[in-house]
Write a protein that holds these residues in place. Sequence first.
Motif, PDB file in Angstrom:
ATOM      1  N   THR A 355     -48.907 -13.430  94.194  1.00 25.17           N
ATOM      2  CA  THR A 355     -49.921 -14.195  94.914  1.00 25.17           C
ATOM      3  C   THR A 355     -51.271 -13.514  94.666  1.00 25.17           C
ATOM      4  OG1 THR A 355     -49.767 -12.884  96.930  1.00 25.17           O
ATOM      5  CG2 THR A 355     -48.223 -14.743  96.696  1.00 25.17           C
ATOM      6  N   PRO A 356     -52.383 -14.179  94.951  1.00 27.70           N
ATOM      7  CA  PRO A 356     -53.682 -13.531  94.751  1.00 27.70           C
ATOM      8  C   PRO A 356     -53.821 -12.198  95.491  1.00 27.70           C
ATOM      9  CG  PRO A 356     -53.990 -15.885  95.034  1.00 27.70           C
ATOM     10  CD  PRO A 356     -52.535 -15.615  95.291  1.00 27.70           C
ATOM     11  N   SER A 357     -53.277 -12.094  96.695  1.00 31.21           N
ATOM     12  CA  SER A 357     -53.405 -10.836  97.441  1.00 31.21           C
ATOM     13  C   SER A 357     -52.527  -9.729  96.872  1.00 31.21           C
ATOM     14  CB  SER A 357     -53.058 -11.061  98.920  1.00 31.21           C
ATOM     15  OG  SER A 357     -51.690 -11.374  99.078  1.00 31.21           O
ATOM     16  N   SER A 359     -51.797  -9.373  93.629  1.00 30.50           N
ATOM     17  CA  SER A 359     -52.151  -9.130  92.234  1.00 30.50           C
ATOM     18  C   SER A 359     -53.034  -7.897  92.057  1.00 30.50           C
ATOM     19  CB  SER A 359     -52.861 -10.365  91.668  1.00 30.50           C
ATOM     20  OG  SER A 359     -53.155 -10.182  90.303  1.00 30.50           O
TER      21      SER A 359
END
Length: 386
Positions: A355-357, A359
């Motif tokens: 997920t973006p968090s 990464s």
Amino acid sequence: MAISTSLLSLSCFLLPIVLSLVNVYAKENYYYNTKTPVLNEIDSCWRTKTNWASNRKALANCAIGFGKDAIGGKYGAIYIVTDSSDDPENPKQGTLRYGAIQTKPLWIIFQRDMVIALKNELIMNSYKTIDGRGVKVEIGNGPCITIQGVSHVIIHGIRIHDCKPSKAGLVRSTPDHVGHRQGSDGDAISIFASSNIWIDHCFLASCSDGLIDIIHASTAITISNNYFTQHDKVMLLGHNDGYTADKVMKVTIVFNRFASGLTERMPRVRFGYAHVANNKYDEWKMYAIGGSSNPTILSEGNFFIAPNDHNAKQITKRESKGNWKSWKWRSSKDAFSNGAYFIPSGYGSCAPNYTPSQSFVAVPAYMVPAITLNAGPLSCYVGRAC
């Protein structure tokens, strides 16, 4: 004229080599000789802050990778361990076990340096942080830590070594439940059917079984900044070759130091996915990264130093009946020294589906010796940056 032409040709040939050597020297001079530590992405989140002792729970915001969402005891009270004794059946208030089994979230810290010899496996409950910063805490010479059927556990800054199998007996897992356990295997940390787990800046060595075992469909785990040494089977991901439920497993192994005296399983993976990034490998006796049952492994930006044994230069080991060429095992931006080599396999992308968090961007491999220099427990003093 012929001499001048030859010199010109020679200078054109040598110039790129000289520039390359200068560049390497500059990098080494900066990353090894600077007085300011080179921090990795996790450490830069909290280590530069002088108020870490009064703001301990800020650590819970600093994980990366699949274990990013592990919050431990972030939303609970501070619990202080004042007593190094252990009673597996009826733990006293003030002991580590008493705090670990509570049903409410707790951030567990230690009043002073202590050595804890557990009398049976320590069963963790959900939403717990064990935070060893500011003191020297050792768990060893007995059974060690079991994380079973729970979630949101953080273990940071603890020395865990010489763990032994436990005998069958009664062990309390909550304030209201005492159960009969069959006995643990002698792992330093056993993660069983659990999720959202983060193990950071620990020292792990010389146990009867594994240093970290992640099995029975455990997932959402980050293993970071740890110092592993003097052990045979270091890290197992996946229960056995028939336990297909481990396909859900996703583990990030990042910024660790695999130091001297290690033999194999750094890690060994079954079925699931492992992102192995920016770790330093100081030799191995058999192999570094292995697996069976078609796991997916991305080795990214690691620094591999092979042993002098010419029969053990290969990093990878696959246990299969000949069908491994379709398994997705990739090496990306790794650095290889002393003859180390990685055998890739499979087709298509095997990038981590973060997920973006979760990464993060792996740093260049030449930086890995510097950013893993402080792997293991840190020397932290109140009022100073760690």
